[in-house]
Motif scaffolding. Structure first.
Motif, short mmCIF file in Angstrom:
data_model
loop_
_atom_site.label_atom_id
_atom_site.label_comp_id
_atom_site.label_asym_id
_atom_site.label_seq_id
_atom_site.Cartn_x
_atom_site.Cartn_y
_atom_site.Cartn_z
N ALA A 14 -1.93 -0.19 -7.96
CA ALA A 14 -3.10 0.49 -7.37
C ALA A 14 -4.02 -0.52 -6.68
O ALA A 14 -4.58 -0.23 -5.62
CB ALA A 14 -3.86 1.25 -8.45
N GLU A 15 -4.17 -1.70 -7.27
CA GLU A 15 -5.04 -2.72 -6.65
C GLU A 15 -4.43 -3.26 -5.36
O GLU A 15 -5.15 -3.65 -4.44
CB GLU A 15 -5.30 -3.85 -7.64
N ILE A 16 -3.12 -3.30 -5.29
CA ILE A 16 -2.47 -3.74 -4.05
C ILE A 16 -2.66 -2.67 -2.97
O ILE A 16 -3.05 -2.95 -1.84
CB ILE A 16 -0.98 -4.04 -4.30
N VAL A 17 -2.40 -1.42 -3.35
CA VAL A 17 -2.51 -0.31 -2.38
C VAL A 17 -3.96 -0.14 -1.91
O VAL A 17 -4.22 0.12 -0.73
CB VAL A 17 -1.97 0.99 -3.01
N ASP A 18 -4.91 -0.33 -2.82
CA ASP A 18 -6.32 -0.16 -2.46
C ASP A 18 -6.78 -1.19 -1.42
O ASP A 18 -7.70 -0.92 -0.65
CB ASP A 18 -7.21 -0.25 -3.71
N GLN A 19 -6.16 -2.36 -1.39
CA GLN A 19 -6.52 -3.34 -0.35
C GLN A 19 -6.28 -2.73 1.02
O GLN A 19 -7.08 -2.86 1.93
CB GLN A 19 -5.70 -4.62 -0.51
N PHE A 20 -5.13 -2.07 1.16
CA PHE A 20 -4.79 -1.42 2.44
C PHE A 20 -5.83 -0.35 2.76
O PHE A 20 -6.40 -0.32 3.86
CB PHE A 20 -3.39 -0.79 2.34
N LEU A 21 -6.11 0.52 1.80
CA LEU A 21 -6.98 1.67 2.08
C LEU A 21 -8.39 1.22 2.45
O LEU A 21 -8.98 1.73 3.40
CB LEU A 21 -7.01 2.60 0.86
N HIS A 22 -8.92 0.24 1.70
CA HIS A 22 -10.27 -0.23 2.03
C HIS A 22 -10.32 -0.89 3.40
O HIS A 22 -11.24 -0.66 4.19
CB HIS A 22 -10.75 -1.23 0.97
#
Ligand code: SF4
Length: 352
Positions: free
Chosen positions: A134-142
């Motif tokens: 989730a922390e890896i994916v959230d980098q993309f989203l932010h």
């Protein structure tokens, strides 16, 4: 009550299984992924095509956010650097580099790094922990949210903080999320995972997901590489190169990207260049040469222009594509080696 699970820790196929175990209809996972990654809705209570009871259950038993954006800097050359904070206060960074029609996101996989490469600012921090999927994916989203209107991230490189192959399960699951044709739909040839040479994990990665592989090479002898990339003592150069030559996933269509940071008086001689040509000769290789960007406290320096020119001239004898990187984002400390949280931005421009 146990700690809520994060919906972004699971690719859709895994979430279907999780849901089935929890008595939720598996197809709901596809709807949730649409809300999270296509419509940008993070609150399960707002996922209106789910029935009310499920919305409430998800809201109570699951969470969706993993990071918050603490700071954002824009370079005059368009490079965008985000500082992101995890729930435990850990800080990581992600960088977007515009180049032509590409928008490449450089993503972190760990907080800090245990491998202590001697030219790298992240290595000086030591290792704190792995990032969750989730922390890896959230980098993309932010970072995507901060892009100018009409622009989208087109490429992803795992070249930020950390060694991705030492956090392989979470990296693989994040790649599966990015590859999902119904949500992010990033083409596999646009995702690159960079390693310092964790030999035992290279086949595991390439068999699990169809990504490009990049190797942080930086030296042509064990003597020099042992100092620059201490992991070389465990996985020596010859063994890593042999794995790359023999791995059936590495082909002309899917070459290996090699990164070579050029350090004054360390690895910048014509002999180094000749050895480099010899090392890459029998591989489908693409080489990125990155003149060092010194960071505060670093003992390494960038070679003089004529030394770089001489090095490149010898390299031209090789039969592989070579790119000499320019420095990007240096006014916001986003250039190679200048960040604690990201150190090889220069290496990723023009990947694939
Ligand atoms: S170069 Fe990569 S593997 Fe080496 S210390 Fe830095 S982040 Fe870790």
């Amino acid at each position: 009550m146990s700690e809520p699970l994060n919906l972004k820790d699971y690719a859709t196929a895994s979430l279907r299984e999780r849901f089935a175990k929890a008595g939720i209809k598996p197809f709901r996972a596809d709807q949730v992924a649409q809300w999270l990654y296509v419509r940008g809705v993070e609150d399960p209570l707002e996922m209106t095509d789910l029935d009310k009871a499920l919305r409430e259950k998800l809201s109570l038993e699951w969470k969706t956010s993993a990071l918050s954006l603490s700071d954002l800097q824009r370079s005059v050359d368009g490079t965008l650097k985000g500082a992101l904070m995890a729930e435990d206060g850990a800080m990581i960074e992600a960088v977007i580099i515009p180049e032509g029609d590409r928008r490449t996101l450089c993503i972190s996989s760990q907080v800090g790094c245990a491998l202590a490469c001697s030219f790298c600012a992240t290595g000086e921090m030591g290792f704190t922990r792995n990032l969750s999927t989730a922390e890896i994916v959230d980098q993309f989203l932010h970072m995507q949210r901060e892009m100018p209107e009409g622009e989208e991230i087109s490429n992803i490189v795992f070249m930020g903080m950390g060694e991705p192959l030492l956090n392989l399960p979470n990296v693989i699951e994040a790649v599966r999320i990015f590859l999902d044709q119904k949500t992010f739909a990033i083409a596999s040839k646009r995702i690159t995972v960079s390693t310092s040479g964790v030999l035992s994990k290279i086949p595991v990665l390439l068999e699990a997901v169809p990504v490009n592989l990049a190797l942080s090479l930086h030296a042509t002898t064990d003597k020099v590489r042992d100092v620059l990339v201490p992991l070389n003592k465990k996985f020596p150069l010859a063994a890593v190169m042999l794995e790359l030559k023999n791995n059936p996933m590495i082909t002309k269509r899917r070459p290996v990207f090699f990164e070579y940071t050029l350090l004054e008086g360390v690895n910048d001689s014509p002999e180094d260049a000749r050895r480099l040509v010899g090392l890459l000769r029998k591989l489908p290789a693409k080489l990125n040469v990155i003149p060092m960007n010194p960071h505060p406290g670093s003992t390494y320096r960038k070679p003089a222009e004529d030394v770089i020119g001489r090095f490149m001239k010898v390299l031209a004898k090789g039969n592989f594509p070579i790119t000499l990187r320019k420095s990007r984002g240096s006014d916001i400390d986003a250039a190679c080696g200048q960040l604690a949280a990201r150190n090889r931005v220069d290496a990723l421009i023009n990947l694939q």
